[in-house]
Design a protein around this motif. Structure first.
Motif, PDB file in Angstrom:
ATOM      1  N   GLY A   1       0.807  -1.213   0.000  1.00  0.00           N
ATOM      2  CA  GLY A   1       0.000   0.000   0.000  1.00  0.00           C
ATOM      3  C   GLY A   1       0.840   1.262   0.000  1.00  0.00           C
ATOM      4  N   LEU A   2       1.893   1.284   0.800  1.00  0.00           N
ATOM      5  CA  LEU A   2       2.770   2.452   0.857  1.00  0.00           C
ATOM      6  C   LEU A   2       3.542   2.632  -0.450  1.00  0.00           C
ATOM      7  N   LEU A   3       3.969   1.513  -1.047  1.00  0.00           N
ATOM      8  CA  LEU A   3       4.636   1.594  -2.346  1.00  0.00           C
ATOM      9  C   LEU A   3       3.702   2.197  -3.385  1.00  0.00           C
ATOM     10  N   ALA A   4       2.443   1.758  -3.381  1.00  0.00           N
ATOM     11  CA  ALA A   4       1.467   2.287  -4.324  1.00  0.00           C
ATOM     12  C   ALA A   4       1.224   3.779  -4.098  1.00  0.00           C
ATOM     13  N   LEU A   5       1.171   4.193  -2.836  1.00  0.00           N
ATOM     14  CA  LEU A   5       0.981   5.614  -2.528  1.00  0.00           C
ATOM     15  C   LEU A   5       2.147   6.445  -3.059  1.00  0.00           C
ATOM     16  N   GLY A   6       3.356   5.954  -2.842  1.00  0.00           N
ATOM     17  CA  GLY A   6       4.529   6.684  -3.328  1.00  0.00           C
ATOM     18  C   GLY A   6       4.556   6.791  -4.835  1.00  0.00           C
ATOM     19  N   LEU A   7       4.341   5.675  -5.527  1.00  0.00           N
ATOM     20  CA  LEU A   7       4.362   5.680  -6.987  1.00  0.00           C
ATOM     21  C   LEU A   7       3.196   6.494  -7.551  1.00  0.00           C
ATOM     22  N   GLY A   8       2.028   6.378  -6.922  1.00  0.00           N
ATOM     23  CA  GLY A   8       0.869   7.126  -7.388  1.00  0.00           C
ATOM     24  C   GLY A   8       1.054   8.624  -7.233  1.00  0.00           C
ATOM     25  N   THR A   9       1.649   9.033  -6.112  1.00  0.00           N
ATOM     26  CA  THR A   9       1.894  10.461  -5.894  1.00  0.00           C
ATOM     27  C   THR A   9       2.845  11.016  -6.936  1.00  0.00           C
ATOM     28  N   MET A  10       3.914  10.268  -7.220  1.00  0.00           N
ATOM     29  CA  MET A  10       4.879  10.723  -8.231  1.00  0.00           C
ATOM     30  C   MET A  10       4.241  10.759  -9.618  1.00  0.00           C
ATOM     31  N   ALA A  11       3.465   9.718  -9.962  1.00  0.00           N
ATOM     32  CA  ALA A  11       2.812   9.693 -11.272  1.00  0.00           C
ATOM     33  C   ALA A  11       1.810  10.829 -11.405  1.00  0.00           C
ATOM     34  N   GLY A  12       1.068  11.092 -10.332  1.00  0.00           N
ATOM     35  CA  GLY A  12       0.101  12.180 -10.359  1.00  0.00           C
ATOM     36  C   GLY A  12       0.741  13.537 -10.546  1.00  0.00           C
ATOM     37  N   GLY A  13       1.975  13.692 -10.052  1.00  0.00           N
ATOM     38  CA  GLY A  13       2.680  14.952 -10.242  1.00  0.00           C
ATOM     39  C   GLY A  13       3.219  15.130 -11.643  1.00  0.00           C
ATOM     40  N   VAL A  14       3.487  14.022 -12.341  1.00  0.00           N
ATOM     41  CA  VAL A  14       4.055  14.082 -13.694  1.00  0.00           C
ATOM     42  C   VAL A  14       2.972  14.260 -14.760  1.00  0.00           C
ATOM     43  N   LEU A  15       1.810  13.661 -14.548  1.00  0.00           N
ATOM     44  CA  LEU A  15       0.765  13.647 -15.579  1.00  0.00           C
ATOM     45  C   LEU A  15       0.354  15.031 -16.080  1.00  0.00           C
TER      46      LEU A  15
END
Length: 441
Positions: free
Chosen positions: A152-166
């Motif tokens: 879950g924490l890995l997904a949060l980290g990756l999702g936050t970074m992806a959301g910032g790039v999109l």
């Protein structure tokens, strides 16, 4: 083996973990995609910070009001069915937020989100524990729960970074606040797609072997009795009361960190004079997810080293977490502040799965969703009290004063775990266990 035989065969522990981890990743990746930009999107559409704050408050209130009843509903009609409904509503939330150009529409979106979170809380978690125990009655829950928290924490980290790039990738879209699809709205659309995929994944991957109720109408009628049972179990079992009290303080401590860390770090001399403050905040936030993952991974060898004494692991984690918050309150420099801030989240990660293991050991399978919802309610109430009381202290005294209170309470909250550890080999006479209480007329 035919397809029917394959689908009817009992899942192994490894298969259960793989399925739950895949769904967990999708859930938290979708949650994280718009996380850092949703407030900015609302502001770009003319909504004020006050309106956003009121909507977030309504979201929290919705969860508090529905947390335990929806857990009872999952026990009545089935965890899979409730989880499917929860994430369908979560997808509707994204659609409503995408169309939220007014305050009433924003309120509708946040109510949908609150209902979906209340429905999902405890449903899949209960299925996971029950499926593991069905696969192996002697399974050690703690490593499996720690793995789920790590994913879950890995997904949060990756999702936050992806959301910032999109938004940068879609910078060619209209940026004015009147358009539905803008660069800031792209992460919300991407999250909608992932949530729809989550619904499909739950439908395909989750196989619920426990008997479930019939119609939704019958399930809703059964909810009041299930809620009464869950609350009665909580009151009658001293171990559950101790764990709930620890959850309350955990919610209070975490909300004090989450609500106050940005203004605290922004006020530090090194940050205030730096032109790279925004990327620095991103590093600090990403560090939280990273150390949380490390903490969950550390909890497994620690629990094994102490012979499965999960209460002892939780007590040590609470002590060090409280000490970290106290040290953070007394720090005025960036590097040590970031270090103590991350240490608090690291110890929070260490204590998560041992606490969950202790909790599930006290819960009967037929009430697991409702009881996990009671536990979640305790944490949400702690967050509500902490957000209001410590927010007042921070505004009228100082952030450091609020953290001194939070740190002290966190240290004190190791007491329930010490009591549980002392009672690990004995159940006092008159202590009515959960299974016994359910059998009483």
């Amino acid at each position: 083996m035919s397809y029917d035989d394959l689908m009817n065969s009992r899942l192994t522990v490894r298969a259960v973990r793989a399925r739950y981890y895949a769904i967990t990743f999708l859930v938290w990746f979708a949650t994280a995609l718009p996380l850092a930009l949703s407030v900015l999107l609302a502001q770009a559409r003319g909504l004020s910070l006050f309106e956003v704050s009121v909507a977030l408050g309504l979201y929290s209130l919705t969860i508090v009001l529905l947390e335990v009843p929806t857990g009872g509903l999952a026990d009545a009609v089935g965890r899979k069915r409730v989880a499917l409904l929860a994430f369908a509503l979560a997808a509707l939330y994204n659609v409503a937020f995408l169309l939220a150009f007014s305050f009433p529409m924003l309120l509708l979106a946040m109510i949908l989100y609150g209902v979906s979170r209340a429905l999902s809380s405890g449903a899949l978690d209960a299925w996971f524990v029950d499926a593991l125990q069905a696969a192996d009655a002697n399974v050690d829950l703690q490593p499996a729960l720690a793995g789920a928290e790590t994913v879950g924490l890995l997904a949060l980290g990756l999702g936050t970074m992806a959301g910032g790039v999109l938004p940068k990738l879609f910078a060619w879209l209209p940026a004015d606040g009147t358009a539905i699809l803008t660069p800031l709205a792209v992460p919300l659309v991407a999250a909608l797609a992932v949530k729809l995929l989550t619904v499909v994944a739950i439908a395909v991957l989750v196989r619920e072997e426990r008997p479930v109720g019939g119609s939704w109408r019958a399930g809703f009628r059964a909810v009041p009795a299930l809620v009464r049972d869950a609350l009665a179990l909580s009151r009658a079992n001293p171990r559950l009361l101790l764990l709930m009290s620890a959850s309350f303080v955990a919610g209070l401590a975490i909300i004090s960190l989450e609500a106050l860390w940005q203004p605290f770090f922004a006020a530090l001399p090194e940050v205030g004079q730096s032109s790279a403050a925004a990327p620095l905040f991103g590093v600090i936030m990403a560090g939280n997810f990273l150390v949380g993952m490390v903490g969950n991974l550390l909890s497994v060898p620690l629990a094994r080293h102490w012979g499965g004494r999960y209460a002892r692991v939780s007590a040590v984690a609470r002590l060090l977490q409280g000490a970290s918050i106290l040290a953070l309150a007394a720090t005025g420099a960036l590097v040590p502040a970031a270090g103590f801030f991350w240490l608090a989240y690291l110890m929070g990660g260490v204590g998560l799965s041992p606490h969950a293991t202790l909790l599930n050991a006290e819960i009967p399978a037929e009430r697991r969703s409702a009881m996990l919802s009671v536990q979640s309610l305790a944490a949400y109430l702690g967050s509500f009290v902490g957000g209001a009381a410590l927010g007042y202290v921070a505004e009228h005294v100082a952030i450091s004063a609020a953290w001194l209170i939070a740190g002290a309470l966190t240290v004190v909250s190791l007491a329930p775990y010490l009591i549980l550890d002392a009672r690990r080999d004995r159940r006092p006479e008159g202590d009515c266990g959960s299974e016994q209480l359910l059998q009483q007329p």
